[in-house]
Design a protein around this motif. Structure first.
Motif, PDB file in Angstrom:
ATOM      1  N   GLY A  14      -0.201  -0.988   3.628  1.00 22.38           N
ATOM      2  CA  GLY A  14       0.820  -1.993   3.384  1.00 22.38           C
ATOM      3  C   GLY A  14       0.775  -3.157   4.342  1.00 22.38           C
ATOM      4  O   GLY A  14       1.700  -3.968   4.373  1.00 22.38           O
ATOM      5  N   SER A  15      -0.289  -3.294   5.110  1.00 26.12           N
ATOM      6  CA  SER A  15      -0.366  -4.373   6.093  1.00 26.12           C
ATOM      7  C   SER A  15      -0.545  -5.742   5.445  1.00 26.12           C
ATOM      8  O   SER A  15      -0.033  -6.739   5.939  1.00 26.12           O
ATOM      9  CB  SER A  15      -1.506  -4.111   7.083  1.00 26.12           C
ATOM     10  OG  SER A  15      -2.735  -4.019   6.383  1.00 26.12           O
ATOM     11  N   TYR A  17       0.157  -6.579   1.940  1.00 17.62           N
ATOM     12  CA  TYR A  17       1.162  -6.893   0.918  1.00 17.62           C
ATOM     13  C   TYR A  17       2.584  -6.468   1.294  1.00 17.62           C
ATOM     14  O   TYR A  17       3.507  -6.688   0.532  1.00 17.62           O
ATOM     15  CB  TYR A  17       0.778  -6.240  -0.413  1.00 17.62           C
ATOM     16  CG  TYR A  17      -0.506  -6.790  -0.981  1.00 17.62           C
ATOM     17  CD1 TYR A  17      -0.543  -8.020  -1.606  1.00 17.62           C
ATOM     18  CD2 TYR A  17      -1.692  -6.071  -0.882  1.00 17.62           C
ATOM     19  CE1 TYR A  17      -1.710  -8.541  -2.129  1.00 17.62           C
ATOM     20  CE2 TYR A  17      -2.868  -6.571  -1.401  1.00 17.62           C
ATOM     21  CZ  TYR A  17      -2.873  -7.807  -2.018  1.00 17.62           C
ATOM     22  OH  TYR A  17      -4.035  -8.305  -2.527  1.00 17.62           O
ATOM     23  N   GLY A  18       2.746  -5.825   2.425  1.00 14.49           N
ATOM     24  CA  GLY A  18       4.071  -5.396   2.860  1.00 14.49           C
ATOM     25  C   GLY A  18       4.518  -4.067   2.281  1.00 14.49           C
ATOM     26  O   GLY A  18       5.555  -3.541   2.660  1.00 14.49           O
ATOM     27  N   ILE A  19       3.758  -3.541   1.348  1.00 17.13           N
ATOM     28  CA  ILE A  19       4.045  -2.250   0.717  1.00 17.13           C
ATOM     29  C   ILE A  19       2.688  -1.655   0.353  1.00 17.13           C
ATOM     30  O   ILE A  19       1.739  -2.388   0.068  1.00 17.13           O
ATOM     31  CB  ILE A  19       4.946  -2.427  -0.516  1.00 17.13           C
ATOM     32  CG1 ILE A  19       5.390  -1.081  -1.068  1.00 17.13           C
ATOM     33  CG2 ILE A  19       4.294  -3.273  -1.572  1.00 17.13           C
ATOM     34  CD1 ILE A  19       6.438  -1.188  -2.158  1.00 17.13           C
ATOM     35  N   ALA A  20       2.591  -0.340   0.384  1.00 18.70           N
ATOM     36  CA  ALA A  20       1.327   0.314   0.039  1.00 18.70           C
ATOM     37  C   ALA A  20       0.873  -0.163  -1.344  1.00 18.70           C
ATOM     38  O   ALA A  20       1.658  -0.163  -2.291  1.00 18.70           O
ATOM     39  CB  ALA A  20       1.480   1.818   0.067  1.00 18.70           C
ATOM     40  N   THR A  21      -0.379  -0.596  -1.442  1.00 19.85           N
ATOM     41  CA  THR A  21      -0.892  -1.198  -2.675  1.00 19.85           C
ATOM     42  C   THR A  21      -2.245  -0.609  -3.016  1.00 19.85           C
ATOM     43  O   THR A  21      -3.099  -0.409  -2.142  1.00 19.85           O
ATOM     44  CB  THR A  21      -1.033  -2.727  -2.491  1.00 19.85           C
ATOM     45  OG1 THR A  21       0.236  -3.257  -2.099  1.00 19.85           O
ATOM     46  CG2 THR A  21      -1.499  -3.403  -3.750  1.00 19.85           C
ATOM     47  N   TRP A  22      -2.420  -0.322  -4.312  1.00 18.84           N
ATOM     48  CA  TRP A  22      -3.691   0.190  -4.800  1.00 18.84           C
ATOM     49  C   TRP A  22      -4.143  -0.626  -6.000  1.00 18.84           C
ATOM     50  O   TRP A  22      -3.316  -1.195  -6.720  1.00 18.84           O
ATOM     51  CB  TRP A  22      -3.550   1.659  -5.237  1.00 18.84           C
ATOM     52  CG  TRP A  22      -3.529   2.595  -4.088  1.00 18.84           C
ATOM     53  CD1 TRP A  22      -4.581   3.145  -3.448  1.00 18.84           C
ATOM     54  CD2 TRP A  22      -2.371   3.100  -3.423  1.00 18.84           C
ATOM     55  NE1 TRP A  22      -4.152   3.963  -2.431  1.00 18.84           N
ATOM     56  CE2 TRP A  22      -2.792   3.937  -2.400  1.00 18.84           C
ATOM     57  CE3 TRP A  22      -1.008   2.908  -3.609  1.00 18.84           C
ATOM     58  CZ2 TRP A  22      -1.924   4.595  -1.550  1.00 18.84           C
ATOM     59  CZ3 TRP A  22      -0.127   3.554  -2.768  1.00 18.84           C
ATOM     60  CH2 TRP A  22      -0.593   4.392  -1.751  1.00 18.84           C
ATOM     61  N   PRO A  23      -5.448  -0.624  -6.263  1.00 14.55           N
ATOM     62  CA  PRO A  23      -5.941  -1.228  -7.498  1.00 14.55           C
ATOM     63  C   PRO A  23      -5.597  -0.346  -8.695  1.00 14.55           C
ATOM     64  O   PRO A  23      -5.192   0.815  -8.550  1.00 14.55           O
ATOM     65  CB  PRO A  23      -7.462  -1.284  -7.310  1.00 14.55           C
ATOM     66  CG  PRO A  23      -7.712  -0.963  -5.886  1.00 14.55           C
ATOM     67  CD  PRO A  23      -6.522  -0.225  -5.371  1.00 14.55           C
ATOM     68  N   TRP A  24      -5.786  -0.879  -9.884  1.00 12.03           N
ATOM     69  CA  TRP A  24      -5.516  -0.187 -11.142  1.00 12.03           C
ATOM     70  C   TRP A  24      -6.185   1.178 -11.183  1.00 12.03           C
ATOM     71  O   TRP A  24      -7.374   1.302 -10.876  1.00 12.03           O
ATOM     72  CB  TRP A  24      -6.021  -1.053 -12.287  1.00 12.03           C
ATOM     73  CG  TRP A  24      -5.796  -0.491 -13.644  1.00 12.03           C
ATOM     74  CD1 TRP A  24      -6.726   0.060 -14.441  1.00 12.03           C
ATOM     75  CD2 TRP A  24      -4.571  -0.436 -14.360  1.00 12.03           C
ATOM     76  NE1 TRP A  24      -6.169   0.468 -15.616  1.00 12.03           N
ATOM     77  CE2 TRP A  24      -4.833   0.170 -15.597  1.00 12.03           C
ATOM     78  CE3 TRP A  24      -3.274  -0.838 -14.075  1.00 12.03           C
ATOM     79  CZ2 TRP A  24      -3.852   0.380 -16.549  1.00 12.03           C
ATOM     80  CZ3 TRP A  24      -2.300  -0.632 -15.028  1.00 12.03           C
ATOM     81  CH2 TRP A  24      -2.605  -0.034 -16.246  1.00 12.03           C
TER      82      TRP A  24
END
Length: 130
Positions: A14-15, A17-24
């Motif tokens: 999350g560094s 985007y500010g929130i944990a993010t994954w690709p599709w």
């Protein structure tokens, strides 16, 4: 090019985007969307968004061409609430009122069109009489 897009949305900490993010299709299995939770008979249960999935899309005029799906943790989810008998009875009465024609007083078997205010048979009779 596909690997660069996936790398752009890879941010489990999350560094970026500010929130944990994954690709599709790369999110952990314990994270689900609202629809996936509902399909399993669950609701978020008060928890906030835990993570997101981002992907590029040209559909729907997404800002920047990027779409998002928010994810909730299954481990914190609660079972869906069921309606009480009184609530179900109230819904049945409300739906019956929406189906009952005010002119002929019979259940039309469908929700009356609001622009007509009557069942289709009564609307046809009124049109012929006019």
């Amino acid at each position: 090019m596909s690997s660069r897009i996936r790398a752009a949305f890879w941010d489990p900490s999350g560094s970026r985007y500010g929130i944990a993010t994954w690709p599709w299709r790369m999110a952990p299995p314990h994270l689900m969307t609202l629809r996936q939770l509902a399909a399993h008979g669950l609701r978020p249960g008060g928890q906030g968004v835990q993570a997101q999935v981002l992907w590029r899309s040209r559909r729907y005029g997404a800002p920047g061409g990027v779409r998002a799906a928010y994810l909730y943790d299954v481990r914190l989810a609660l079972p869906k609430r069921t309606a009480t008998p009184a609530q179900l009875d109230a819904l049945a009465k409300a739906n019956a009122a929406r189906r009952t024609c005010p002119d002929c007083k019979r259940d039309a078997g469908y929700v009356l069109p609001r622009h007509l205010g009557t069942c289709l048979d009564c609307a046809d009779l009124a049109e012929v009489a006019a």
